[in-house]
Design an enzyme around this catalytic site. Structure first.
Site, PDB file in Angstrom:
ATOM      1  N   ASP A  54      38.316  -3.927   6.654  1.00  0.00           N
ATOM      2  CA  ASP A  54      37.528  -3.711   5.442  1.00  0.00           C
ATOM      3  C   ASP A  54      38.099  -4.650   4.378  1.00  0.00           C
ATOM      4  OD1 ASP A  54      36.483  -2.940   3.050  1.00  0.00           O
ATOM      5  OD2 ASP A  54      36.713  -0.779   3.401  1.00  0.00           O
ATOM      6  N   ASP A 359      52.846 -57.698  35.047  1.00  0.00           N
ATOM      7  CA  ASP A 359      53.410 -56.346  34.945  1.00  0.00           C
ATOM      8  C   ASP A 359      54.926 -56.397  35.117  1.00  0.00           C
ATOM      9  OD1 ASP A 359      53.688 -53.268  35.714  1.00  0.00           O
ATOM     10  OD2 ASP A 359      51.634 -53.528  35.016  1.00  0.00           O
ATOM     11  N   ASP A 360      55.495 -55.315  35.535  1.00  0.00           N
ATOM     12  CA  ASP A 360      56.948 -55.113  35.636  1.00  0.00           C
ATOM     13  C   ASP A 360      57.618 -56.199  36.495  1.00  0.00           C
ATOM     14  OD1 ASP A 360      59.413 -53.963  35.585  1.00  0.00           O
ATOM     15  OD2 ASP A 360      58.798 -52.055  36.469  1.00  0.00           O
ATOM     16  N   ARG A 436      63.813 -42.234  37.931  1.00  0.00           N
ATOM     17  CA  ARG A 436      63.433 -43.627  38.235  1.00  0.00           C
ATOM     18  C   ARG A 436      64.583 -44.556  37.836  1.00  0.00           C
ATOM     19  NH1 ARG A 436      58.844 -48.033  36.707  1.00  0.00           N
ATOM     20  NH2 ARG A 436      58.111 -48.389  38.788  1.00  0.00           N
ATOM     21  N   TRP A 470      52.306 -51.011  27.256  1.00  0.00           N
ATOM     22  CA  TRP A 470      53.496 -50.269  26.790  1.00  0.00           C
ATOM     23  C   TRP A 470      53.684 -49.075  27.716  1.00  0.00           C
ATOM     24  CZ3 TRP A 470      56.122 -50.699  21.763  1.00  0.00           C
ATOM     25  CH2 TRP A 470      57.040 -49.664  21.527  1.00  0.00           C
ATOM     26  N   ASP A 471      54.656 -49.174  28.598  1.00  0.00           N
ATOM     27  CA  ASP A 471      54.846 -48.159  29.639  1.00  0.00           C
ATOM     28  C   ASP A 471      55.954 -47.180  29.244  1.00  0.00           C
ATOM     29  OD1 ASP A 471      54.467 -46.913  32.054  1.00  0.00           O
ATOM     30  OD2 ASP A 471      54.853 -48.681  33.286  1.00  0.00           O
ATOM     31  N   MET A 472      55.996 -46.039  29.887  1.00  0.00           N
ATOM     32  CA  MET A 472      57.026 -45.016  29.640  1.00  0.00           C
ATOM     33  C   MET A 472      57.049 -44.109  30.863  1.00  0.00           C
ATOM     34  SD  MET A 472      57.649 -41.737  28.761  1.00  0.00           S
ATOM     35  CE  MET A 472      58.626 -40.729  27.716  1.00  0.00           C
ATOM     36  N   ASP A 541      47.881 -43.983  37.672  1.00  0.00           N
ATOM     37  CA  ASP A 541      48.356 -44.920  38.692  1.00  0.00           C
ATOM     38  C   ASP A 541      47.511 -44.822  39.952  1.00  0.00           C
ATOM     39  OD1 ASP A 541      50.299 -46.211  37.359  1.00  0.00           O
ATOM     40  OD2 ASP A 541      51.984 -45.099  38.212  1.00  0.00           O
TER      41      ASP A 541
HETATM   42  C1  DGJ Z   1      54.158 -47.347  35.981  1.00  0.00           C
HETATM   43  C2  DGJ Z   1      52.773 -47.791  35.641  1.00  0.00           C
HETATM   44  O1  DGJ Z   1      51.913 -46.697  35.593  1.00  0.00           O
HETATM   45  C3  DGJ Z   1      52.315 -48.850  36.629  1.00  0.00           C
HETATM   46  O2  DGJ Z   1      51.004 -49.239  36.334  1.00  0.00           O
HETATM   47  C4  DGJ Z   1      53.261 -50.012  36.589  1.00  0.00           C
HETATM   48  O3  DGJ Z   1      53.165 -50.659  35.337  1.00  0.00           O
HETATM   49  C5  DGJ Z   1      54.673 -49.544  36.836  1.00  0.00           C
HETATM   50  N1  DGJ Z   1      55.047 -48.466  35.972  1.00  0.00           N
HETATM   51  C6  DGJ Z   1      55.646 -50.664  36.672  1.00  0.00           C
HETATM   52  O4  DGJ Z   1      56.935 -50.241  36.824  1.00  0.00           O
END
Ligand code: DGJ
Length: 727
Positions: A54, A359-360, A436, A470-472, A541
């Site tokens: 209320d 890439d890497d 990793r 830009w990866d992680m 991926d």
């Molecule tokens: C993880 C990414 O998702 C891939 O596409 C590739 O860039 C690898 N890392 C490289 O280490």
């Protein structure tokens, strides 16, 4: 147009589609009155009575807060539900009793300190000032409602106006109390190579939701949650969607409470979180977006897409060309040298793509993933002419050069780690846990931010790169910072994200024409926070086209096609070993920012010719595919096929894609009802020459050709529809 109406103790934020209302109750308690489809007028008595309250006779006595729908509740003063705010006072108590001091209708939406947020144009904004007399804590609740979509955003800013330190133990961004629980809960969950699968189930009594404490918004879940009425479908019915503009640990939970109502909460995950506020200091929560749809889950998605496209994504890249690129990862992994890269780049240029991405594996002595992160110097064993020359030689082929980095990480086997072991997240005296083979840099530290900024900026300058991936690639562990005292250690994970945003903000401002693509073991940080800085993100991926149908379908619940990095890869597929026809791999990769993830030299002449044609088609349809209105038509989570379409703003053009997973003999041709067309218009299917009415396509459907008996699994068809004027 968005507007904010204030009559006495009621504030009504609304636009063409959405209404959101707050009410001040006797004693200054700020109640939530309504969130949903636009209302012309509000009856506060009736709206409150839905909750058994209320409004006129309200007092906090007798635990009345336990039923009250509240804007920013705290646990411990009579409300038995989970609260949005927990702050430890100097006396050790944690309850907060916020009362409204005043409300302001703002001329402009303010930016959020240090955090990504929707921009200030095209909206109406309001701020509510609340205060807890016991501690001197002030809370500002900030809101904005946009002109062009059914969306509202909100955040909170906490300021310690008291004389002693306070500790924020929880500060969520959104609380929404609903008067019933007759909803399904929709969330997105998955894992590496299986991101963002759609999960829908009825709400049940108690808690449900999603959260992450991995340091990033994660592969496993997404900072998103929706409630859909049980009867709501993809195309019809009421849906409420919530997303957090944040890239780190979050929580999104629904609590169906004993009275029959539901409380929704979303914000920073308070697991392993605390933030010390000295007198005068402020803390800002991430911004949450609330979307209202009366047109089903699809309507929710399109509202999110418009919100992000018009108000969040980097302006430079909205509506802009996304170059068709070829990425070297699945073509070469770590196994390359200059000649090999240049040969791939030459074939890339020859096929008509616009960008080659290395890439890497190009730096330190990185022949595999065990080493060198942090040592961003070119590996002259592999690239003897150096990075600058490589970039120039790729550009001499008439295409752009792009590069990969993983700037937030350090390998124990690196000069960087040997020089600065204290720069990674760690707990002194405890063994560091690698994943990793790498450790996480402590991005909350200013010296680390400076290092990362410089490493990336130098790489961009030296290589002349037009694109940066830009990866992680790992979750957090050993979460501690050498830069913080013991009583601030629980700030580490959030400070990391603030540091990440600071670096990304600087880099994207200093290199405005570089296309940044986010990546996190695929789509492990695919969230609205990142999309303030990067216009696209590697979706997964997993490049298998059938898996991608699921991953991309789920992703589009919240994010538009332009944000999804989608590539055609080689067969057998590297993640699933499936062999899918090139036409289907192409059709599915066209669902987002398009490219290739293969070695074009290994294609047959026929495939290479097909690739040329694909790139021409991808470019010609880019505006429509990436920026048109997006409609999901068939869900891979519900049957043997997936279908979707994009429609141009004028509804004079559409692109329809259909993918059937498993070949099934002796069945009728697929018949798919299209959406979003002009019912009164005629459409020609360019590929077949057939002409249909828009109403026919939407009510009867488009019948696809019967796949011939030998067509096999993963069969697809793609149609371009052009609107025609009546003769
Ligand atoms: C993880 C990414 O998702 C891939 O596409 C590739 O860039 C690898 N890392 C490289 O280490």
């Amino acid at each position: 147009m968005a507007e904010i109406l204030n009559e006495g103790n009621i504030w009504h934020l609304r636009n063409e589609w959405i209404s959101y209302a707050l009410m001040e109750l006797p004693g200054g308690v700020l109640a939530h009155l309504y969130a949903g489809p636009r209302l012309q007028r509000l009856n506060p008595v009736g709206l409150m009575r839905r909750h058994g309250v209320d409004a006129e006779a309200f007092t906090v006595q007798e635990c009345a807060l336990d039923r009250l729908p509240q804007e920013y509740p705290s646990f411990g003063l009579g409300d038995m539900r989970e609260g949005a705010l927990t702050v430890e006072a100097p006396d050790g108590s944690c309850a907060v009793d916020l009362r409204l001091v005043c409300a302001e209708i703002l001329d402009a939406k303010p930016a959020l300190e240090g955090l990504p947020a929707t921009r200030g144009e095209g909206c109406a904004a309001a701020r509510f000032h609340l205060r807890d007399a016991h501690t001197g804590l002030e809370v500002e609740l900030n809101y904005a409602v946009y002109d062009d979509c059914a969306a509202l955003v909100r955040s909170a800013r906490l300021v310690n106006r008291g004389e002693a330190p306070l500790v924020v133990e929880r500060a969520y961004s959104l609380c929404l109390d609903l008067p019933d629980a007759d909803w399904d809960l929709i969330t997105l969950s998955g894992s590496w190579a299986r991101e963002r699968a759609v999960h829908r189930r009825p709400l049940v009594a108690g808690f449900q939701g999603v959260s992450t404490q991995r340091g990033a918004s994660s592969l496993q879940t997404s900072p998103f949650m929706a409630l859909a009425r049980h009867e709501a479908t993809e195309a019809s019915g009421d849906v409420l969607g919530m997303a957090l503009i944040y890239s780190g640990n979050f929580i999104a939970r629904a609590e169906a409470v004993c009275t029959g109502g539901t409380r929704l909460l979303m914000g920073l995950n308070d697991r392993d979180f605390a933030w010390r506020l000295e007198p005068g200091e402020a803390f800002t929560t991430p911004e949450a977006a609330l979307v209202v749809s009366t047109a089903g889950v699809g309507g929710m998605s399109r509202a999110f897409h418009t919100l992000w496209e018009n108000h969040l994504l980097p302006k430079r890249w909205m509506g802009a060309e996304r170059p068709v690129l070829l990425n070297s990862w699945e073509a070469a992994y770590f196994d390359f040298d200059e000649d090999k890269l240049l040969a791939i780049a030459e074939a890339t240029a020859d096929a008509g793509a616009k960008l080659f991405v290395m890439d890497d594996g190009w730096f330190g002595h990185r022949d595999d993933d065990t080493t060198s992160l942090g040592d961003w110097q070119t590996d002259l064993r592999k690239l003897p002419s150096g990075l600058k020359a490589l970039g120039e030689r790729v550009r001499a082929l008439g295409i752009g050069f792009g590069i990969w980095m993983e700037p937030e990480m350090v390998s124990p086997d690196s000069d960087l780690y040997r020089a600065h072991p204290d720069w990674c997240l760690h707990i002194p005296g405890r063994e560091g846990i690698t994943a990793r083979h790498q450790l996480v840099l402590d991005l909350g530290r200013e010296d680390v931010q400076e290092f990362v900024y410089t490493a990336v900026a130098d790489t961009l300058k030296e290589s002349g790169a037009a694109y940066l991936k830009w990866d992680m690639n790992r979750n957090f562990s050993n979460i501690g910072s050498a830069a913080l005292p013991a009583n601030r250690q629980k700030e580490t994970a959030h400070r990391y994200i603030l540091g990440l945003y600071a670096v990304l903000g600087r880099l994207t401002a200093d290199f405005p024409d570089v296309l940044f693509e986010g990546c996190s073991s695929g789509g492990g940080r695919f969230d609205a926070g990142m999309f303030y800085y990067v216009p696209q993100f590697w979706c997964s991926d997993d490049t298998d086209a059938l898996m991608r149908c699921e991953i991309q379908y789920g992703t589009t619940l919240v994010f538009p096609p332009s944000t999804m990095g989608c590539h055609v890869s080689a067969v057998p597929n590297h993640q699933t070993s499936r062999v899918i026809p090139m036409a289907t791999r192409f059709a599915v990769a066209l669902g987002g920012s398009f490219g290739y993830e293969l070695d074009p030299r290994r294609l047959t002449d026929e495939e290479r010719e097909a690739m040329r044609g694909q790139i021409v088609f991808a470019n010609a349809t880019q505006q429509l595919r990436l920026y048109g209105a997006f409609y999901r038509l068939r869900s891979p989570f519900e049957g043997n096929d997936t279908a979707w379409m994009s429609v141009s703003p004028e509804r004079d053009e559409a692109l329809f894609t259909y993918v059937r997973n498993r070949a099934v003999p002796n069945v009728l041709p697929p018949l798919v009802k299209l959406r979003g067309l002009d019912a009164l218009r005629r459409y020609r299917v360019v590929e077949t020459g057939e002409v249909y009415g828009g109403d026919e396509l939407m009510t009867v459907g488009l019948s696809c050709p019967v796949p011939s008996l030998g067509s096999g699994d993963a069969w697809s068809v793609m149609y371009t529809l052009k609107g025609e004027d009546e003769a």
